[in-house]
Design an enzyme around this catalytic site. Sequence first.
Site, mmCIF file in Angstrom:
data_model
loop_
_atom_site.group_PDB
_atom_site.id
_atom_site.type_symbol
_atom_site.label_atom_id
_atom_site.label_comp_id
_atom_site.label_asym_id
_atom_site.label_seq_id
_atom_site.Cartn_x
_atom_site.Cartn_y
_atom_site.Cartn_z
ATOM 1 N N SER A 69 0.834 -1.190 0.000
ATOM 2 C CA SER A 69 0.000 0.000 0.000
ATOM 3 C C SER A 69 0.883 1.259 0.000
ATOM 4 C CB SER A 69 -0.975 -0.054 1.180
ATOM 5 O OG SER A 69 -1.977 0.927 1.065
ATOM 6 N N HIS A 80 -3.707 -1.967 -4.606
ATOM 7 C CA HIS A 80 -5.106 -2.373 -4.443
ATOM 8 C C HIS A 80 -5.878 -2.379 -5.761
ATOM 9 C CE1 HIS A 80 -4.048 -1.634 -0.296
ATOM 10 N NE2 HIS A 80 -3.855 -0.360 -0.548
#
Length: 117
Positions: A68, A106
Site C-alpha cells: 500500500s 489495491h
Amino acid sequence: MFGCDLRWLKASELTDDFEKAQNDVSWADIIYEGGGNTVAMVELWKKTGFDNLLRDAWKTGKVMCGVSAGAICWFALGNTDVPGYKEAEVNQIPGLGFIDAYFSPHCNKEGKRESEI
C-alpha cells in the site's frame, strides 16, 4: 519469521533516536514499509532526513519493498485514497522517486482501476 532476524523502527524514533534509525537501516538487507498515509510518511521522512538514509541504502543494493503506502513510497508517483488527492482530476501522490514510475496499489478493489490516470 521465516528464520529471519527482524528489527522494528517506530516513526517517533526518527525524531527521538535517529541513531537507532541509522543503525537499523545499516544492519538491514531488506527494508519493508507497511501501509498508512503516504503523504504524512514521506513528509516525516524528508523532515528528519530519513529519506536520504533510505536513498543511500537503496543505492547500495538493499531491497526496498512494502504494501500500500509502503509500496507507493519508493515510486515517483502513486494512486491513493488520501483525502485531497483522491478527489483530484488526476489522482497522483508523490513518493520518494527511487523508481521513475506510477504505482497503484489495491488494483483488485472495486472501482480502483477506473480512478487511475
